[in-house]
Scaffold this motif. Structure first.
Motif, PDB file in Angstrom:
ATOM      1  N   ARG A   1      -5.005  -1.009  -4.864  1.00 29.61           N
ATOM      2  CA  ARG A   1      -6.057  -1.255  -3.881  1.00 29.61           C
ATOM      3  C   ARG A   1      -5.418  -1.367  -2.496  1.00 29.61           C
ATOM      4  O   ARG A   1      -4.197  -1.451  -2.364  1.00 29.61           O
ATOM      5  CB  ARG A   1      -6.800  -2.553  -4.203  1.00 29.61           C
ATOM      6  CG  ARG A   1      -7.421  -2.617  -5.585  1.00 29.61           C
ATOM      7  CD  ARG A   1      -7.980  -4.006  -5.850  1.00 29.61           C
ATOM      8  NE  ARG A   1      -8.551  -4.137  -7.185  1.00 29.61           N
ATOM      9  CZ  ARG A   1      -8.965  -5.287  -7.700  1.00 29.61           C
ATOM     10  NH1 ARG A   1      -8.857  -6.402  -6.989  1.00 29.61           N
ATOM     11  NH2 ARG A   1      -9.477  -5.325  -8.917  1.00 29.61           N
ATOM     12  N   LEU A   2      -6.257  -1.412  -1.490  1.00 23.66           N
ATOM     13  CA  LEU A   2      -5.760  -1.509  -0.120  1.00 23.66           C
ATOM     14  C   LEU A   2      -4.864  -2.728   0.063  1.00 23.66           C
ATOM     15  O   LEU A   2      -3.803  -2.646   0.692  1.00 23.66           O
ATOM     16  CB  LEU A   2      -6.939  -1.571   0.860  1.00 23.66           C
ATOM     17  CG  LEU A   2      -6.586  -1.825   2.329  1.00 23.66           C
ATOM     18  CD1 LEU A   2      -5.676  -0.729   2.866  1.00 23.66           C
ATOM     19  CD2 LEU A   2      -7.859  -1.934   3.168  1.00 23.66           C
TER      20      LEU A   2
ATOM     21  N   PRO B   1       3.988  -3.338   3.793  1.00 21.08           N
ATOM     22  CA  PRO B   1       5.189  -2.688   4.339  1.00 21.08           C
ATOM     23  C   PRO B   1       6.393  -2.799   3.408  1.00 21.08           C
ATOM     24  O   PRO B   1       7.146  -1.833   3.237  1.00 21.08           O
ATOM     25  CB  PRO B   1       5.417  -3.437   5.654  1.00 21.08           C
ATOM     26  CG  PRO B   1       4.059  -3.907   6.061  1.00 21.08           C
ATOM     27  CD  PRO B   1       3.370  -4.259   4.774  1.00 21.08           C
ATOM     28  N   ASN B   2       6.574  -3.961   2.802  1.00 18.24           N
ATOM     29  CA  ASN B   2       7.734  -4.149   1.934  1.00 18.24           C
ATOM     30  C   ASN B   2       7.662  -3.253   0.700  1.00 18.24           C
ATOM     31  O   ASN B   2       8.657  -2.610   0.320  1.00 18.24           O
ATOM     32  CB  ASN B   2       7.827  -5.612   1.505  1.00 18.24           C
ATOM     33  CG  ASN B   2       9.072  -5.886   0.679  1.00 18.24           C
ATOM     34  OD1 ASN B   2      10.190  -5.615   1.106  1.00 18.24           O
ATOM     35  ND2 ASN B   2       8.875  -6.418  -0.524  1.00 18.24           N
ATOM     36  N   ARG B   3       6.500  -3.178   0.062  1.00 16.18           N
ATOM     37  CA  ARG B   3       6.359  -2.322  -1.119  1.00 16.18           C
ATOM     38  C   ARG B   3       6.514  -0.849  -0.751  1.00 16.18           C
ATOM     39  O   ARG B   3       7.077  -0.061  -1.518  1.00 16.18           O
ATOM     40  CB  ARG B   3       5.004  -2.565  -1.786  1.00 16.18           C
ATOM     41  CG  ARG B   3       4.930  -3.871  -2.559  1.00 16.18           C
ATOM     42  CD  ARG B   3       3.564  -4.084  -3.144  1.00 16.18           C
ATOM     43  NE  ARG B   3       3.486  -5.351  -3.872  1.00 16.18           N
ATOM     44  CZ  ARG B   3       2.366  -5.997  -4.138  1.00 16.18           C
ATOM     45  NH1 ARG B   3       1.202  -5.483  -3.747  1.00 16.18           N
ATOM     46  NH2 ARG B   3       2.383  -7.141  -4.792  1.00 16.18           N
ATOM     47  N   THR B   4       6.014  -0.481   0.413  1.00  9.22           N
ATOM     48  CA  THR B   4       6.162   0.904   0.853  1.00  9.22           C
ATOM     49  C   THR B   4       7.633   1.259   1.032  1.00  9.22           C
ATOM     50  O   THR B   4       8.086   2.339   0.621  1.00  9.22           O
ATOM     51  CB  THR B   4       5.413   1.128   2.174  1.00  9.22           C
ATOM     52  OG1 THR B   4       4.033   0.773   2.006  1.00  9.22           O
ATOM     53  CG2 THR B   4       5.497   2.584   2.604  1.00  9.22           C
ATOM     54  N   LYS B   5       8.404   0.357   1.623  1.00  5.49           N
ATOM     55  CA  LYS B   5       9.842   0.594   1.803  1.00  5.49           C
ATOM     56  C   LYS B   5      10.539   0.736   0.456  1.00  5.49           C
ATOM     57  O   LYS B   5      11.427   1.575   0.286  1.00  5.49           O
ATOM     58  CB  LYS B   5      10.458  -0.557   2.603  1.00  5.49           C
ATOM     59  CG  LYS B   5      10.041  -0.603   4.062  1.00  5.49           C
ATOM     60  CD  LYS B   5      10.675  -1.794   4.774  1.00  5.49           C
ATOM     61  CE  LYS B   5      10.234  -1.867   6.223  1.00  5.49           C
ATOM     62  NZ  LYS B   5      10.812  -3.055   6.915  1.00  5.49           N
ATOM     63  N   ILE B   6      10.134  -0.089  -0.500  1.00  8.94           N
ATOM     64  CA  ILE B   6      10.741  -0.018  -1.835  1.00  8.94           C
ATOM     65  C   ILE B   6      10.458   1.338  -2.480  1.00  8.94           C
ATOM     66  O   ILE B   6      11.347   1.973  -3.060  1.00  8.94           O
ATOM     67  CB  ILE B   6      10.211  -1.160  -2.720  1.00  8.94           C
ATOM     68  CG1 ILE B   6      10.721  -2.511  -2.207  1.00  8.94           C
ATOM     69  CG2 ILE B   6      10.631  -0.956  -4.180  1.00  8.94           C
ATOM     70  CD1 ILE B   6      10.135  -3.711  -2.929  1.00  8.94           C
TER      71      ILE B   6
ATOM     72  N   ILE C   1      -0.832   7.690  -2.687  1.00  9.37           N
ATOM     73  CA  ILE C   1      -1.937   6.729  -2.662  1.00  9.37           C
ATOM     74  C   ILE C   1      -1.699   5.685  -1.578  1.00  9.37           C
ATOM     75  O   ILE C   1      -2.622   5.291  -0.854  1.00  9.37           O
ATOM     76  CB  ILE C   1      -2.090   6.062  -4.044  1.00  9.37           C
ATOM     77  CG1 ILE C   1      -2.485   7.105  -5.083  1.00  9.37           C
ATOM     78  CG2 ILE C   1      -3.136   4.945  -3.995  1.00  9.37           C
ATOM     79  CD1 ILE C   1      -2.498   6.586  -6.502  1.00  9.37           C
ATOM     80  N   TYR C   2      -0.449   5.248  -1.451  1.00  9.66           N
ATOM     81  CA  TYR C   2      -0.119   4.289  -0.392  1.00  9.66           C
ATOM     82  C   TYR C   2      -0.412   4.897   0.981  1.00  9.66           C
ATOM     83  O   TYR C   2      -0.928   4.225   1.878  1.00  9.66           O
ATOM     84  CB  TYR C   2       1.355   3.887  -0.494  1.00  9.66           C
ATOM     85  CG  TYR C   2       1.596   2.678  -1.365  1.00  9.66           C
ATOM     86  CD1 TYR C   2       1.099   2.624  -2.670  1.00  9.66           C
ATOM     87  CD2 TYR C   2       2.311   1.582  -0.900  1.00  9.66           C
ATOM     88  CE1 TYR C   2       1.307   1.519  -3.470  1.00  9.66           C
ATOM     89  CE2 TYR C   2       2.530   0.466  -1.691  1.00  9.66           C
ATOM     90  CZ  TYR C   2       2.026   0.438  -2.977  1.00  9.66           C
ATOM     91  OH  TYR C   2       2.228  -0.672  -3.761  1.00  9.66           O
TER      92      TYR C   2
ATOM     93  N   TRP D   1     -10.143   6.921  -3.753  1.00  7.22           N
ATOM     94  CA  TRP D   1      -9.046   7.628  -3.108  1.00  7.22           C
ATOM     95  C   TRP D   1      -8.835   9.003  -3.731  1.00  7.22           C
ATOM     96  O   TRP D   1      -8.443   9.948  -3.059  1.00  7.22           O
ATOM     97  CB  TRP D   1      -7.758   6.810  -3.196  1.00  7.22           C
ATOM     98  CG  TRP D   1      -7.341   6.491  -4.593  1.00  7.22           C
ATOM     99  CD1 TRP D   1      -7.579   5.345  -5.291  1.00  7.22           C
ATOM    100  CD2 TRP D   1      -6.619   7.343  -5.488  1.00  7.22           C
ATOM    101  NE1 TRP D   1      -7.056   5.420  -6.553  1.00  7.22           N
ATOM    102  CE2 TRP D   1      -6.457   6.634  -6.701  1.00  7.22           C
ATOM    103  CE3 TRP D   1      -6.091   8.627  -5.387  1.00  7.22           C
ATOM    104  CZ2 TRP D   1      -5.797   7.174  -7.794  1.00  7.22           C
ATOM    105  CZ3 TRP D   1      -5.434   9.167  -6.482  1.00  7.22           C
ATOM    106  CH2 TRP D   1      -5.292   8.445  -7.669  1.00  7.22           C
ATOM    107  N   ALA D   2      -9.111   9.133  -5.033  1.00  8.26           N
ATOM    108  CA  ALA D   2      -8.905  10.413  -5.709  1.00  8.26           C
ATOM    109  C   ALA D   2      -9.880  11.461  -5.190  1.00  8.26           C
ATOM    110  O   ALA D   2      -9.527  12.614  -4.966  1.00  8.26           O
ATOM    111  CB  ALA D   2      -9.060  10.241  -7.210  1.00  8.26           C
ATOM    112  N   TYR D   3     -11.132  11.052  -4.991  1.00  8.03           N
ATOM    113  CA  TYR D   3     -12.118  11.993  -4.484  1.00  8.03           C
ATOM    114  C   TYR D   3     -11.809  12.394  -3.053  1.00  8.03           C
ATOM    115  O   TYR D   3     -11.941  13.549  -2.669  1.00  8.03           O
ATOM    116  CB  TYR D   3     -13.515  11.371  -4.561  1.00  8.03           C
ATOM    117  CG  TYR D   3     -14.066  11.355  -5.955  1.00  8.03           C
ATOM    118  CD1 TYR D   3     -14.578  12.512  -6.527  1.00  8.03           C
ATOM    119  CD2 TYR D   3     -14.041  10.193  -6.713  1.00  8.03           C
ATOM    120  CE1 TYR D   3     -15.077  12.506  -7.817  1.00  8.03           C
ATOM    121  CE2 TYR D   3     -14.534  10.183  -8.009  1.00  8.03           C
ATOM    122  CZ  TYR D   3     -15.052  11.340  -8.551  1.00  8.03           C
ATOM    123  OH  TYR D   3     -15.529  11.327  -9.841  1.00  8.03           O
TER     124      TYR D   3
END
Length: 243
Positions: free
Chosen positions: A153-154, A159-164, A184-185, A235-237
C-alpha cells in the motif's frame, strides 16, 4: 470427510510413535483429504486445525507436509485469516528448513495469485515487515516479492525501504524478482524511484498440484457474490493503462 480429517488432525502429533498399521491408516486418511480438497476445498475450521498441525508439528517428511499444506484451500469465501501471520512468522524463524520456508510462502502466494483470499484482510497486511525482511534471502526472495506485490500500500513505501530494494536489485540474481516490486513502489512514490525501470518480470508459479486446487477454488468463488477478484489492485490497472 470430516471423520477422516478429524482422525488425522487428532493423531498427527504422534507421527514418530505410530505403529506401521497406524501409519498406513494415516496415509490413507491424508491421501483422501488431499484428493477431497483438490475437488471440493476444505472448511475454515478444518484449514485452521490442519495448518497449525502441519506447519508447527514436524511429524511427517517434508513431501507429506507440503502436500497437506497445499491442501489447505477453502471451499468457500470463509477462510481462517489468522493462520496467515502465524505461518509467516514461523517461516521467518532462523533455524527453519529453507525448503519448508519456501513451501509456506508458496502456499500464501498461491492463495493471493488466484484471488482465493481477500488481500485487504488485516491479518495479511500485518505480515508486511516480516515478509520484507525475507527479501535478502536468495532462496525465498522471489516468492516473498510475489506476496508483497499483492499487499503493498502507499503507506508501505518509505525512503528507507526504497533504498533497500534498489540495493538488493544490484545483487546477482536479484533483479528479476525485485524489479516488479520496485515498479509498484515507483507507482506510489515516483519521487523515490527516479530511474527508468526495464520491464523485467519473473513469474513465480505454484506447483501443479497446488495450482489445480487453487483454480478449482477460484471457479467456486467466482460463482458467489463475495469473490474478491483483482479489482482491489488499483495499481495494476493503472500500470496497464500506462503501457
Amino acid at each position: 470427510m470430516s471423520v477422516r480429517c478429524g482422525a488425522w488432525c487428532a493423531d498427527s502429533g504422534k507421527g514418530i510413535l505410530l505403529s506401521p498399521q497406524e501409519k498406513l491408516g494415516l496415509k490413507e486418511a491424508s491421501d483422501y483429504l488431499i484428493q477431497f480438497s483438490k475437488e471440493n476445498g476444505l472448511t475454515s475450521d478444518v484449514i485452521k486445525t490442519l495448518t497449525k498441525s502441519v506447519i508447527f508439528e514436524d511429524c511427517y517428511d517434508i513431501t507429506t507436509r507440503r502436500k497437506l499444506l497445499y491442501s489447505c484451500v477453502p471451499q468457500s469465501e470463509h477462510f481462517p485469516y489468522e493462520v496467515i501471520p502465524l505461518a509467516v512468522s514461523y517461516s521467518a524463524l532462523p533455524n527453519i528448513s529453507s525448503t519448508w520456508q519456501y513451501s509456506i510462502l508458496t502456499w500464501i502466494a498461491g492463495l493471493l495469485d488466484f484471488h482465493v483470499i481477500d488481500v485487504s484482510n488485516k491479518y495479511i497486511h500485518i505480515c508486511y515487515v516480516t515478509l520484507f525482511n525475507l527479501l535478502d534471502s536468495n532462496k525465498v526472495c522471489a516468492v516473498a516479492c510475489k506476496i508483497l506485490q499483492h499487499i503493498t500500500r502507499l503507506e508501505d513505501v518509505t525512503p528507507n525501504r526504497t533504498k533497500i530494494l534498489l540495493r538488493l536489485e544490484k545483487k546477482a540474481g536479484m533483479v528479476t524478482c525485485i524489479s516488479s516490486l520496485i515498479r509498484i513502489y515507483k507507482f506510489f512514490r515516483p519521487d523515490l524511484v527516479v530511474s527508468r525501470l526495464d520491464r523485467i518480470t519473473r513469474n513465480h508459479n505454484p506447483p501443479k498440484f497446488l495450482a489445480e486446487s487453487l483454480k478449482n477454488a477460484q471457479l467456486r468463488l467466482q460463482e458467489t457474490d463475495s469473490y474478491p477478484g483483482d479489482g482491489h489492485q488499483l495499481w495494476a490497472y493503472d500500470d496497464q493503462k500506462r503501457r
